[in-house]
Design an enzyme around this catalytic site. Structure first.
Site: not given
Length: 336
Positions: A58-61
């Site tokens: 999910v970090y920066s998708l």
């Protein structure tokens, strides 16, 4: 660099883990570094002997995983690297694109492998507890990934101690691979994990790799008592708000006093405190400036006295749970 085993596994990790949430897309968070800006951070980390790198889908998708995979693939030898990522968060609009169902876990793992450009993930972690999926289904799916060779070790992140204990004994009862690490919320201004989670991890031989060890920069003095933010992140990171209490600022001032007396940066003192705390394997350090990484590395050699540790801990006051859902509220919600 100093190294330690992860829990009671045979896996050796550096005592500093580079957190890669700081690298990604500014459309996700305006304070993160882009791919080109991140390159020198990976280079400095590898040069210093750091072999442990943590990210999440999910970090920066997904962009953080892509950046992590690119620079580690270019600079490091895969067999010498320990790459960790996580699953749970929403990556697409569909109802099965979130959580810890077998369907989502397996699909998410395949996607993370592609983004990281690797054949396997060293440490695959559940990012949070999923109240909508039986823990048996989650553990069975994770065990299947280990047996398929796509994952080497399993980890978990913030949850209640009773939930983690349940996961550990459920895995044991079914002969599944268990969680070998706990990535929890822990720092000098949030020490609630000392009550149950860290003692549980010590007792069960689980490695503890805390996130936000510098309280999102608060322990380094990125915010003033009158509410003035001194960094871009401090001005936009709402999660840090619970740190801004009277005792929180008193802890920050205690850190500053010890740092001044030692002639070091406050971040070095805050990390040195964590590194001497019982049960801690490797704090996860996010860096947006190279000096942050250099300070973290220097903290490995900073030995605090018992008097300094006592002074740093004295102002602390108990806090509400932060970093994951409060179990009682979540259970009541599920029952409605």
């Amino acid at each position: 660099m100093k190294y330690v085993k992860l829990g009671k596994t045979g896996l050796t990790v550096s005592r500093i883990c580079l957190g890669c949430m700081s690298y990604g897309s500014k459309q996700w968070r305006d304070w993160v570094l882009t791919e080109d800006q991140a390159r020198e951070h990976f280079a400095r980390a590898i040069e210093a002997g750091i072999n442990f790198f943590d990210t999440a889908d999910v970090y920066s998708l997904g962009v953080s995983e892509q950046i992590t995979g690119r620079w580690l693939g270019e600079m490091g030898r895969r067999d010498e690297l320990v790459i960790a990522t996580k699953v749970h968060g929403r990556m697409a609009p569909g109802p099965n694109c979130v959580g810890l169902s077998r369907k989502h876990i397996i699909a998410a793992c395949e996607a993370s492998l592609r983004r990281l450009a690797t054949d396997y993930i060293d440490l695959y972690q559940i990012h949070r507890w999923d109240y909508t999926t039986p823990i048996e289904e989650t553990l069975d799916a994770l065990d299947a990934l280990v047996r398929a060779g796509k994952v080497r070790y399993l980890g978990a992140s913030s949850m209640a101690a009773w939930q983690f204990s349940r996961a550990l004994y459920t895995a044991r009862e079914n002969g599944w691979h268990r969680f070998d690490s706990m990535q929890n919320h822990y720092n000098l201004v949030y020490r609630e994990e000392e009550r149950e989670m860290i003692p549980l991890c010590v007792d069960q031989g689980v490695g503890v790799i805390p996130w936000s060890p510098l309280a999102r920069g608060f322990l380094c003095g990125n915010r003033t008592r009158d509410g003035r933010a001194l960094t871009v992140r401090a001005g936009s990171d709402s999660f840090a708000a619970p740190y801004y209490t009277e005792d929180g600022f008193a802890v920050v001032e205690a850190v500053a006093r010890v740092a001044s007396a030692r002639g070091v940066a406050p971040g070095e003192v805050a990390l040195a405190w964590m590194l001497q705390a019982p049960g801690i394997t490797a704090p996860i350090i996010g860096t947006t400036k190279l000096k942050h990484l250099d300070e973290a590395i220097r903290a490995l050699d900073l030995q605090l006295t018992a008097e300094e540790v006592a002074a740093l801990e004295a102002p602390y006051r108990p806090k509400p749970i932060a970093g994951h859902e409060q179990p009682r509220a979540a259970i009541m919600l599920k029952q409605r």
